[in-house]
Design an enzyme around this catalytic site. Structure first.
Site, PDB file in Angstrom:
ATOM      1  N   ASP A  90       0.723  -1.125   0.063  1.00 42.31           N
ATOM      2  CA  ASP A  90      -0.028  -0.028  -0.045  1.00 42.31           C
ATOM      3  C   ASP A  90       1.027   1.138   0.072  1.00 42.31           C
ATOM      4  OD1 ASP A  90      -1.720   2.052   0.654  1.00 42.31           O
ATOM      5  OD2 ASP A  90      -2.628   1.307   2.407  1.00 42.31           O
ATOM      6  N   LYS A 117       3.006  11.115  -3.290  1.00 41.81           N
ATOM      7  CA  LYS A 117       1.932  10.822  -4.153  1.00 41.81           C
ATOM      8  C   LYS A 117       1.138  11.535  -4.788  1.00 41.81           C
ATOM      9  CE  LYS A 117      -1.488   6.993  -3.506  1.00 41.81           C
ATOM     10  NZ  LYS A 117      -2.225   6.060  -2.372  1.00 41.81           N
ATOM     11  N   GLU A 133      -7.067   0.733  -4.579  1.00 42.00           N
ATOM     12  CA  GLU A 133      -7.147   0.572  -3.151  1.00 42.00           C
ATOM     13  C   GLU A 133      -8.632  -0.035  -2.588  1.00 42.00           C
ATOM     14  OE1 GLU A 133      -5.777   4.518  -2.127  1.00 42.00           O
ATOM     15  OE2 GLU A 133      -3.649   3.796  -3.026  1.00 42.00           O
ATOM     16  N   ASP A 161     -13.439   5.198   1.077  1.00 38.30           N
ATOM     17  CA  ASP A 161     -11.905   5.375   1.125  1.00 38.30           C
ATOM     18  C   ASP A 161     -11.399   6.725   1.165  1.00 38.30           C
ATOM     19  OD1 ASP A 161      -9.117   5.001   1.503  1.00 38.30           O
ATOM     20  OD2 ASP A 161      -9.032   3.629  -0.378  1.00 38.30           O
TER      21      ASP A 161
END
Lengths: 636, 186
Positions: free
Chosen positions: A25, A87, A183, A205
């Site tokens: 992850d 990211k 994800e 999420d």
């Protein structure tokens, strides 16, 4: 061989053949690596028993790179050279990067934005590769061997450029990517396999920098993504920013009317880059304290040694972030509509991502569904766990009876630019992958011999509102009158969600194609160059590693082919059998040499030589699948 | 030469029509549960995830087979697409842009609906009126679907089915527009 495993129980790999596979992850705030050990999924910890690796990379002038907790400790003292939340820059250009309020100095570069550090200009891909490298080392030490491969998770709403950048980072870190996995889908796998739930479930999420909603249908071992929605630029970080903006206004460091108080405070010299990082870290701490205690003190000592100290109530915090919560609810509603699912029909709602610990988020979700969301799974770990399960399966380690399949979708529509800057949608969002679609176009001028093809991704009607993925040209169209040429453009999206495009003129057979390496992606040369520079010292190790990988690959292919011949030998003619045996012998011979190129050539020749055999085995397998059905299931 | 064998095997798979691939009779009314079962079984066999550790040729083949399965499933589960496909199997192409064959009554209805949609944002209770409009349009859609079933499955008059199919295409687009307007008003 996969086909053997499908048709014949009891053929799972021997324990000694077990391949070391992990799920990673790669988060905005924290990253994790997990694996399945003796059928039990677990997060791998470092030597200090930390599961979470802060996604922070710090560079210094001597070229030493710190990653994780050590790097995070430098975030305030050296904010420019310490990269946090990288990211958010993956697959992004300089304009996107500048829109985010960060202390970094950005460098424009073809492809993707770069960050200027003491150790030179770093692409977000290189920074991410540092994080992935630490996780790879951690896993290899813990598992006691070289990794076969990894499943790496990405936000479902990542576009093609962001996915490609993630894949590039893994390559750079020497990790074989078995699959990029969305994800929320990873979370659903972990939840579904653990609970045995069936029916439609919703995954909400909210991570550090991205937001995804996915609706999945779980039924008899198939995880089917029905719809996905999200915002790849909305996350917990935005809530932290709101606290900082509020604090700047409260203390008078920025004017109360300032539209962008952080920029204003930095421009006026009231705030240094280090101060900003310190305030952001304190904001996150205060936000977390609010989730637990309902009240927090926001306290930071600035570099001018003045102390900022403000009490922050939950009500105040919720007022200043109400619009952010509203945005998540809006996406949630739209995704439910795409899935044609009424909120009341959802079997379960699962919260994922650290930012879903905020009570206001939990309340908003509960209000919409009329029931409390599930929070009993650790929202930080569930994604890595799901990825590890998928990696276990893809590596071929799955035991008998533990068989499941994932059917995922593309999150964003793919299309082409047509006349007037409009988008012609070719593959609509939420199409199950792999998917291919073709459309015919024609020329608009007499004698036109070339056609420019511009591939875009997004839901808007104007090209300028969508993300540009690639441009290429179909040349050599024979001159014809306008509208006479028939140009077919085909899109193919593979199981990783990556696109390739082919254009051909049907009357002349002229073809042009491109595997979409988006405008933001890195060229193979760039990757090679980065690999070379980062591993210059370890060059010989790399070469040996590459050689060993080729040797292992050759061995694997030989075994797979031999197994296929044993199982389905009746599908090849005697002559083919002889030819394949010859190729096998050549590959075996090459495999014991130390010439990686020769091995690769032998592997390619063997692969090509067994193509038709493979096709016939596939056809046979499909035939079995169809004829195996009972008659009463064939319609009505 | 080997390359050619590979293409031939793939062609055999590609030659199956969507109904054959899913082992369903080629009719307008289908057993959706059977379609789901067939689709899942097919994907369980051919999906690229089953071939990750296989040679590149098998991986490519798996991707093409899985793509085909997805296409067939997408087409058959949607009644309008299914009808278009059934007509295509009979050599009848439905031209979405053509308005010919729209009865005057449907044209009038269509204009009325558009006016209602445009005036919605100014209505006293837009949400409620939007729901009412949606229900009305859906009722018309259901009538047309019943009409199609009769024409295709009972009477075998595929030639008469193109007009209701085009009307249904308009209705689907219109329902999307209602949804889009609802999205904007959130």
């Amino acid at each position: 061989m996969a086909l053997l495993q499908i048709s014949e129980p009891g053929m799972s790999p021997e324990p000694h053949q077990r391949r070391l596979a992990v799920g990673i992850d790669l988060g905005t705030t924290n990253s994790l690596v997990a694996t399945v050990r003796s059928s039990v999924p677990e997060v791998i910890e470092d030597e200090q028993r930390h599961a979470l690796l802060p996604s922070v990379v710090s560079y210094d002038a001597s070229g030493v790179v710190a990653v994780g907790h050590e790097a995070l400790a430098r975030a305030v003292s050296d904010p420019i050279n310490t990269v946090v939340s990288v990211k958010r820059f993956m697959g992004r250009g300089i304009d996107d990067a500048r829109r985010q309020q960060t202390p970094y100095e950005f460098v424009d570069s073809p492809g993707m934005v770069r960050l200027r550090t003491l150790a030179g200009d770093k692409s977000p891909v290189e920074v991410s590769a540092e994080i992935l490298g630490v996780l790879r080392d951690r896993a290899e030490r813990s598992l006691g061997g070289e990794l076969h491969g990894a499943v790496i998770t990405v936000p479902a709403y990542f576009d093609d450029a962001q996915r490609q950048a993630t894949k590039d980072a893994a390559r750079l870190a020497g990790i074989e990517v078995l699959r990029l996995l969305n994800e929320p889908t990873a979370a659903a796998i972990a939840y579904g396999l653990d609970s045995g739930a069936e029916g439609d479930i919703v995954i909400f999420d909210l991570g550090g920098g991205t937001f995804d909603v996915s609706v999945l249908r779980l039924s008899r071992g198939v995880f089917e993504v029905i719809a996905t929605g999200g915002d790849s630029a909305l996350g917990g970080d935005d809530f932290d920013l709101r606290i900082v903006e509020w604090a700047l206004k409260e203390t008078g460091l920025a004017h109360t009317d300032a539209a962008r108080p952080i920029e204003a405070a930095i421009a006026s010299g009231a705030l240094s880059a280090g101060d900003l990082r310190a305030m952001l870290i304190e904001a996150r701490r205060a936000k977390e304290a609010l989730s637990t205690y309902g009240l927090a003190n926001f306290a930071v000592r600035l570099s001018g040694s003045s102390l900022v100290r403000l009490p922050l109530s939950a009500e105040r915090f919720e007022t200043m972030t109400r619009d952010l919560i509203q945005r998540t609810v809006q996406v949630l509603k739209r995704t439910l509509r795409d899935a044609r699912l009424a909120a009341s029909d959802a079997q379960a709602v699962v919260l994922v991502g650290g930012a879903t610990r905020m009570p206001a988020i939990r309340r908003a979700v509960a209000d919409l569904f009329g029931r409390a969301p599930l929070t009993d799974i650790d929202p930080d770990r569930v994604v890595a766990i799901g990825a590890a399960m998928q990696a276990h399966l893809l590596a071929g380690n799955r035991p008998d009876g533990d068989d499941w399949l994932l059917l995922d979708v593309i999150p964003l529509s793919l299309g082409l630019e047509t006349m007037g800057g409009l988008v012609e949608r070719i593959i609509p969002r939420n199409s199950t992958i792999p998917v291919a679609r073709a459309q015919e176009f024609t020329t608009f001028r007499d004698g036109q011999t070339a056609l420019a093809i511009h591939v875009v991704q997004g839901e808007r009607d104007l090209v300028s509102d969508c993300r540009s993925l690639a441009r290429f040209e179909l040349r050599g169209i024979p001159p014809m009158s306008a509208g006479a040429a028939r140009i077919r453009v085909s899109f193919q999206v593979d199981a990783d969600g990556l696109l390739s495009v082919t254009a051909s003129e049907l009357s002349s057979g002229v073809v042009a194609s491109i595997a979409v390496r988006p405008s933001y992606g890195l060229s193979d040369d760039e990757i090679a160059q980065m690999l070379q520079s980062s591993f210059a010292a370890a060059g010989e190790d790399r070469r040996l590693r590459a050689l060993r990988e080729q040797q292992v690959e050759a061995q694997r292919l030989i075994e797979a082919t031999q197994a296929a011949l044993t199982q389905d030998g009746q599908l090849v003619s005697e002559r083919e059998h002889v030819e394949i045996e010859a190729l096998l012998a050549k590959t075996a011979q090459a495999a014991v040499s130390d010439d990686a190129d020769a091995i690769r050539h032998a592997i390619e020749a063997l692969a090509l030589g067994t193509e038709s055999f493979a096709a016939r085995r596939m056809d046979q397998a499909i035939g079995r699948a169809l004829s195996g059905r009972r008659v009463d299931q064939l319609g009505h | 030469m080997l390359r050619l064998f590979f293409e031939t095997a793939l062609m055999q798979l590609l030659r199956k029509n969507h109904f054959e691939l899913m082992a369903l009779p080629a009719s307008f009314r289908i057993d959706l549960a059977a379609l789901e079962t067939a689709y899942r079984e097919l994907q369980s066999t051919v999906h690229p995830d089953r071939f990750v550790n296989e040679p590149p040729a098998e991986r490519r083949f798996a991707m093409q087979a899985a793509t085909l399965a997805n296409e067939a499933w997408r087409c058959l589960r949607d009644p309008v697409q299914r009808a278009v496909y059934l007509l295509r199997l009979k050599g009848i192409e439905v031209d979405e842009t053509s308005r010919s064959g729209f009865e005057p009554g449907f044209l009038m209805q269509q204009m009325e609906w558009r006016e209602t949609l445009e005036s919605l944002p100014d209505a006293a209770d837009p949400g409620r009126e939007r729901d009412a409009l949606t229900l009305e349009v859906r009722a018309t859609r259901d009538d047309l679907l019943a009409q199609l079933e009769r024409l295709i499955d009972v009477d075998g008059r595929h030639d008469l089915a193109a007009a209701p199919v085009r009307q249904l295409m308009f209705i689907e687009r219109f329902l999307d527009q209602i949804d889009a307007q609802a999205d904007e008003s959130i």
